[in-house]
Design a protein around this motif. Structure first.
Motif, PDB file in Angstrom:
ATOM      1  N   GLY A  86       0.800  -1.218   0.000  1.00  0.00           N
ATOM      2  CA  GLY A  86       0.000   0.000   0.000  1.00  0.00           C
ATOM      3  C   GLY A  86       0.836   1.273   0.000  1.00  0.00           C
ATOM      4  O   GLY A  86       0.333   2.344   0.334  1.00  0.00           O
ATOM      5  N   MET A  87       2.129   1.165  -0.364  1.00  0.00           N
ATOM      6  CA  MET A  87       3.006   2.335  -0.331  1.00  0.00           C
ATOM      7  C   MET A  87       2.566   3.399  -1.327  1.00  0.00           C
ATOM      8  O   MET A  87       2.233   3.092  -2.482  1.00  0.00           O
ATOM      9  N   ARG A  88       2.557   4.648  -0.868  1.00  0.00           N
ATOM     10  CA  ARG A  88       2.219   5.792  -1.701  1.00  0.00           C
ATOM     11  C   ARG A  88       3.294   6.869  -1.551  1.00  0.00           C
ATOM     12  O   ARG A  88       4.050   6.890  -0.572  1.00  0.00           O
ATOM     13  N   ARG A  89       3.316   7.770  -2.508  1.00  0.00           N
ATOM     14  CA  ARG A  89       4.291   8.856  -2.488  1.00  0.00           C
ATOM     15  C   ARG A  89       4.126   9.739  -1.254  1.00  0.00           C
ATOM     16  O   ARG A  89       5.079  10.377  -0.791  1.00  0.00           O
ATOM     17  N   THR A  90       2.938   9.758  -0.706  1.00  0.00           N
ATOM     18  CA  THR A  90       2.654  10.608   0.459  1.00  0.00           C
ATOM     19  C   THR A  90       3.149  10.008   1.775  1.00  0.00           C
ATOM     20  O   THR A  90       3.154  10.686   2.794  1.00  0.00           O
ATOM     21  N   HIS A  91       3.573   8.771   1.749  1.00  0.00           N
ATOM     22  CA  HIS A  91       4.036   8.124   2.971  1.00  0.00           C
ATOM     23  C   HIS A  91       5.474   8.532   3.287  1.00  0.00           C
ATOM     24  O   HIS A  91       6.328   8.578   2.402  1.00  0.00           O
ATOM     25  N   ASN A  92       5.732   8.831   4.566  1.00  0.00           N
ATOM     26  CA  ASN A  92       7.089   9.123   5.013  1.00  0.00           C
ATOM     27  C   ASN A  92       7.500   8.099   6.074  1.00  0.00           C
ATOM     28  O   ASN A  92       6.781   7.133   6.326  1.00  0.00           O
ATOM     29  N   ARG A  93       8.649   8.310   6.714  1.00  0.00           N
ATOM     30  CA  ARG A  93       9.149   7.302   7.646  1.00  0.00           C
ATOM     31  C   ARG A  93       8.188   7.061   8.799  1.00  0.00           C
ATOM     32  O   ARG A  93       8.067   5.924   9.289  1.00  0.00           O
ATOM     33  N   ALA A  94       7.493   8.087   9.242  1.00  0.00           N
ATOM     34  CA  ALA A  94       6.559   7.913  10.350  1.00  0.00           C
ATOM     35  C   ALA A  94       5.465   6.911   9.993  1.00  0.00           C
ATOM     36  O   ALA A  94       5.030   6.121  10.837  1.00  0.00           O
ATOM     37  N   HIS A  95       5.030   6.925   8.737  1.00  0.00           N
ATOM     38  CA  HIS A  95       4.010   5.958   8.302  1.00  0.00           C
ATOM     39  C   HIS A  95       4.557   4.533   8.357  1.00  0.00           C
ATOM     40  O   HIS A  95       3.865   3.608   8.780  1.00  0.00           O
ATOM     41  N   PHE A  96       5.813   4.382   7.927  1.00  0.00           N
ATOM     42  CA  PHE A  96       6.415   3.050   7.965  1.00  0.00           C
ATOM     43  C   PHE A  96       6.602   2.589   9.412  1.00  0.00           C
ATOM     44  O   PHE A  96       6.389   1.416   9.730  1.00  0.00           O
ATOM     45  N   SER A  97       6.985   3.508  10.276  1.00  0.00           N
ATOM     46  CA  SER A  97       7.148   3.165  11.694  1.00  0.00           C
ATOM     47  C   SER A  97       5.832   2.707  12.287  1.00  0.00           C
ATOM     48  O   SER A  97       5.760   1.715  13.018  1.00  0.00           O
ATOM     49  N   ARG A  98       4.762   3.432  11.975  1.00  0.00           N
ATOM     50  CA  ARG A  98       3.436   3.063  12.484  1.00  0.00           C
ATOM     51  C   ARG A  98       3.012   1.706  11.924  1.00  0.00           C
ATOM     52  O   ARG A  98       2.473   0.861  12.649  1.00  0.00           O
ATOM     53  N   ALA A  99       3.254   1.496  10.640  1.00  0.00           N
ATOM     54  CA  ALA A  99       2.863   0.235  10.011  1.00  0.00           C
ATOM     55  C   ALA A  99       3.588  -0.945  10.642  1.00  0.00           C
ATOM     56  O   ALA A  99       3.011  -2.030  10.804  1.00  0.00           O
ATOM     57  N   VAL A 100       4.858  -0.752  11.022  1.00  0.00           N
ATOM     58  CA  VAL A 100       5.617  -1.834  11.666  1.00  0.00           C
ATOM     59  C   VAL A 100       5.003  -2.181  13.016  1.00  0.00           C
ATOM     60  O   VAL A 100       4.772  -3.359  13.326  1.00  0.00           O
ATOM     61  N   LEU A 101       4.730  -1.166  13.836  1.00  0.00           N
ATOM     62  CA  LEU A 101       4.122  -1.426  15.145  1.00  0.00           C
ATOM     63  C   LEU A 101       2.771  -2.116  14.993  1.00  0.00           C
ATOM     64  O   LEU A 101       2.458  -3.065  15.717  1.00  0.00           O
ATOM     65  N   GLU A 102       1.979  -1.640  14.053  1.00  0.00           N
ATOM     66  CA  GLU A 102       0.654  -2.241  13.840  1.00  0.00           C
ATOM     67  C   GLU A 102       0.784  -3.662  13.312  1.00  0.00           C
ATOM     68  O   GLU A 102       0.069  -4.571  13.752  1.00  0.00           O
ATOM     69  N   GLY A 103       1.699  -3.889  12.354  1.00  0.00           N
ATOM     70  CA  GLY A 103       1.854  -5.213  11.759  1.00  0.00           C
ATOM     71  C   GLY A 103       2.246  -6.269  12.771  1.00  0.00           C
ATOM     72  O   GLY A 103       1.761  -7.410  12.727  1.00  0.00           O
ATOM     73  N   ILE A 104       3.119  -5.899  13.704  1.00  0.00           N
ATOM     74  CA  ILE A 104       3.513  -6.832  14.761  1.00  0.00           C
ATOM     75  C   ILE A 104       2.301  -7.237  15.590  1.00  0.00           C
ATOM     76  O   ILE A 104       2.128  -8.411  15.946  1.00  0.00           O
ATOM     77  N   LEU A 105       1.430  -6.280  15.870  1.00  0.00           N
ATOM     78  CA  LEU A 105       0.251  -6.580  16.687  1.00  0.00           C
ATOM     79  C   LEU A 105      -0.851  -7.251  15.872  1.00  0.00           C
ATOM     80  O   LEU A 105      -1.660  -7.997  16.429  1.00  0.00           O
ATOM     81  N   TYR A 106      -0.905  -7.021  14.546  1.00  0.00           N
ATOM     82  CA  TYR A 106      -1.832  -7.803  13.721  1.00  0.00           C
ATOM     83  C   TYR A 106      -1.452  -9.277  13.805  1.00  0.00           C
ATOM     84  O   TYR A 106      -2.325 -10.157  13.800  1.00  0.00           O
TER      85      TYR A 106
END
Length: 216
Positions: A86-106
């Protein structure tokens, strides 16, 4: 004993009258460490967590499958591999950081779902370990699971469990805790859809995982 017909979780005997059901994952804090080492070098865990929570729940469409070490429960697939989707040009490192935390809990939620389907409803979660030192990450667990999460007085729950087993002290009395987190209902509904998508993505990618394995 209450076993899972799909063999997604384990069920161990503790003594003649007590059994424990559960599931272990390969990609908890180690996935966050991997992310920091390769994509946020120089940042601390606390800084990455703070950064992640500047982004809205769901990471604005970015989703992380955390299978960088294959996966145990509930998939038992050593060939599973990680992915950002789901990567988009509007995503920055904070989005990736959030996605990592969420993915671990998914990943944890997929085990929780398997347990509820095989054992029955789970009333609450008692959290321990390194991640439990972050109130934001624990709140995220409550929001994703939709369960009350309690933090124990010790972060060394495995050691405490070993001591209780050694003394055959398995009575399930009310445990003391030092903090309690309640799920945010609005965020829970966001994450419910994301967890469903997480499962769909795993199912769709599972056939191609073997093709991505590199022989060393």
């Amino acid at each position: 004993p209450l076993t899972d017909s799909a063999m997604r979780t384990f069920c161990y005997v503790l003594n003649e009258s007590t059994w424990i059901a559960g599931g272990a994952t390969n990609n908890g804090g180690i996935a966050l460490t991997w992310y920091i080492e390769h994509f946020a070098k120089g940042a601390t865990v606390s800084e990455i967590i703070e950064e992640a929570f500047t982004v809205k729940p769901g990471a604005e469409g970015l989703l992380f499958l955390p299978f960088i070490n294959g996966e145990r429960a509930p998939y038992w697939n050593g060939e599973a591999s990680g992915a950002f989707i789901g990567m988009r040009r509007t995503h920055n490192r904070a989005h990736f950081s959030r996605a990592v935390l969420e993915g671990i809990l998914y990943s944890l939620q997929s085990v929780l779902t398997s347990l509820e389907e095989s054992v029955g409803p789970i009333k609450r979660i008692h959290a321990s370990g390194g991640f439990a030192r972050s109130k934001q990450w624990v709140q995220l667990l409550a929001d994703i699971s939709g369960k009350t999460v309690r933090i124990q007085e010790t972060h060394h729950a495995s050691s405490l469990g070993a001591i209780r087993l050694a003394h055959n002290d398995l009575e399930q009395g009310e445990q003391t805790f030092m903090a309690q987190f309640e799920p945010n209902n609005r965020d829970y509904h966001v994450y419910k859809k994301k967890c469903e998508l997480y499962q769909v993505l795993y199912n769709q990618l599972e056939p191609v995982f073997p093709e991505l394995v590199v022989d060393n």
